[in-house]
Design an enzyme around this catalytic site. Structure first.
Site, short mmCIF file in Angstrom:
data_model
loop_
_atom_site.label_atom_id
_atom_site.label_comp_id
_atom_site.label_asym_id
_atom_site.label_seq_id
_atom_site.Cartn_x
_atom_site.Cartn_y
_atom_site.Cartn_z
N LYS A 1 0.81 -1.22 0.00
CA LYS A 1 0.00 0.00 0.00
C LYS A 1 0.84 1.27 0.00
O LYS A 1 2.03 1.25 0.26
CB LYS A 1 -0.97 -0.02 1.19
CG LYS A 1 -2.18 -0.92 0.89
CD LYS A 1 -3.24 -0.86 1.96
CE LYS A 1 -4.39 -1.79 1.55
NZ LYS A 1 -5.36 -1.96 2.64
N ARG B 1 -3.27 -9.76 5.54
CA ARG B 1 -3.74 -9.87 4.15
C ARG B 1 -2.60 -9.44 3.24
O ARG B 1 -2.13 -8.31 3.35
CB ARG B 1 -4.97 -8.97 3.98
CG ARG B 1 -5.65 -9.07 2.64
CD ARG B 1 -6.90 -8.19 2.61
NE ARG B 1 -7.55 -8.23 1.31
CZ ARG B 1 -7.19 -7.49 0.27
NH1 ARG B 1 -6.20 -6.63 0.38
NH2 ARG B 1 -7.84 -7.60 -0.88
C1 8Y7 Z 1 -8.08 -4.30 2.51
C2 8Y7 Z 1 -9.16 -5.13 2.16
C3 8Y7 Z 1 -8.36 -4.17 0.39
C4 8Y7 Z 1 -7.73 -4.21 3.88
C5 8Y7 Z 1 -9.54 -5.76 4.33
C6 8Y7 Z 1 -5.56 -3.35 -1.41
C7 8Y7 Z 1 -10.35 -5.70 0.06
C8 8Y7 Z 1 -6.85 -2.66 -1.40
N1 8Y7 Z 1 -7.58 -3.73 1.38
N2 8Y7 Z 1 -9.89 -5.85 3.05
N3 8Y7 Z 1 -9.33 -5.03 0.82
N4 8Y7 Z 1 -8.48 -4.97 4.75
N5 8Y7 Z 1 -10.22 -6.46 5.26
O1 8Y7 Z 1 -4.56 -2.61 -1.59
O2 8Y7 Z 1 -6.83 -3.49 4.31
O3 8Y7 Z 1 -5.45 -4.56 -1.27
S1 8Y7 Z 1 -8.25 -3.73 -1.30
#
Ligand code: 8Y7
Length: 267
Positions: A213, A247
């Site tokens: 990010k 994640r």
């Molecule tokens: C997150 C996310 C994304 C996060 C959760 C990316 C779908 C953007 N970021 N879900 N999703 N937490 N729970 O850069 O930080 O992956 S999308």
């Protein structure tokens, strides 16, 4: 949690897992499965399947398009892999179909605020990740404001937990997430990372999504394809501060951080 994006405009791997066809995005299910198998073999316990790009500035997709992107993927994962499947969606229709197809977790960046979403989960046994976001993906990085970012994120999550509990959802089905990068400056994001431990008092597992990010770009000065090391460093800090689920796009590297953290913790 390994990220399995099926969006053509995702800034990571999505664009390699299919091709645009007459304005629609065709997923290559063989490629998706191979990618999923790799992430699973590298140590991912959960795969997060998303069909709506929620990155800053992304355009919304129709429900039909989102269904076409995620349901076949969930079915293929269920059939071929012994892995926990998460669906990244805010749409009650997509949640319903995803759960029918075998999704174990609903990962909703809008924390079940869309009309009908709460009821879908109340009528199911799925786990839920409730994430904080200020604003909407189209505009969230242009305009945000906090007094005390920690208090505001914590109060929001605690209110969403209360709403879920009131709807009859057991607390052991809930996961919370401060929502790194969702309507937050790098300073806000690092403040939340530093004070993450505070969220453990809510009594639920904490999910952290920082992989590649902009906060990592802000700290390292590196473009998105050179942020693995910085992301793993941030993951290690998140683990030390109480995160239970990371994640990530880069499962092998992140698993090393998790193993080092566990060895350190158990020493
Ligand atoms: C997150 C996310 C994304 C996060 C959760 C990316 C779908 C953007 N970021 N879900 N999703 N937490 N729970 O850069 O930080 O992956 S999308």
């Amino acid at each position: 949690m390994g990220i399995l994006n099926t969006t053509p405009d995702s800034f990571s791997d999505g664009s390699q897992l299919g091709q645009a066809d007459a304005g629609h995005f065709r997923i290559d299910l063989d490629k998706v499965l191979r990618r999923a198998e790799t992430m699973h073999a590298e140590g991912a316990a959960i795969l997060d399947v998303g069909g709506e790009s929620t990155r800053p500035g992304a355009e919304p997709v129709s429900t039909d398009e989102e269904l076409a992107r995620v349901i076949p993927v969930i079915e293929v994962l269920r059939k071929n892999l012994d892995v926990c499947v998460s669906v990244d969606s805010s749409s009650p229709t997509v949640m319903t179909e995803a759960i029918k197809a075998g999704a174990d977790i609903v990962n909703d960046v809008r924390a079940l605020t869309k009309e009908g979403a709460l009821q879908v989960l109340a009528d199911s046994q799925a786990a839920i990740c409730l994430m904080h976001m200020q604003g909407q993906p189209q505009t969230m990085q242009k305009d945000f404001q906090y007094g005390d970012v920690l208090a505001e994120v914590r109060d929001f999550l605690s209110a969403r937990v209360a709403v879920c509990r009131a709807a009859g959802i057991a607390q052991d089905r809930l996961i919370i997430d401060p929502g790194f990068g969702f309507g937050k400056s790098p300073e806000h994001n690092f403040r939340l990372l530093k004070l993450l431990q505070d969220f453990t008092t809510l009594g639920m597992p904490i999910l952290v999504g920082i992989s590649r990010k902009s906060m990592i770009g802000a700290a390292t000065g590196r473009p998105v394809d050179e942020r693995v090391t910085g992301s793993v460093a941030a993951a290690t800090l998140a683990l030390a501060n109480g995160a239970s689920i990371i994640r990530s796009h880069d499962v092998a590297a992140t698993m090393d951080a998790i193993r080092v953290h566990c060895a350190y913790k158990n020493a």
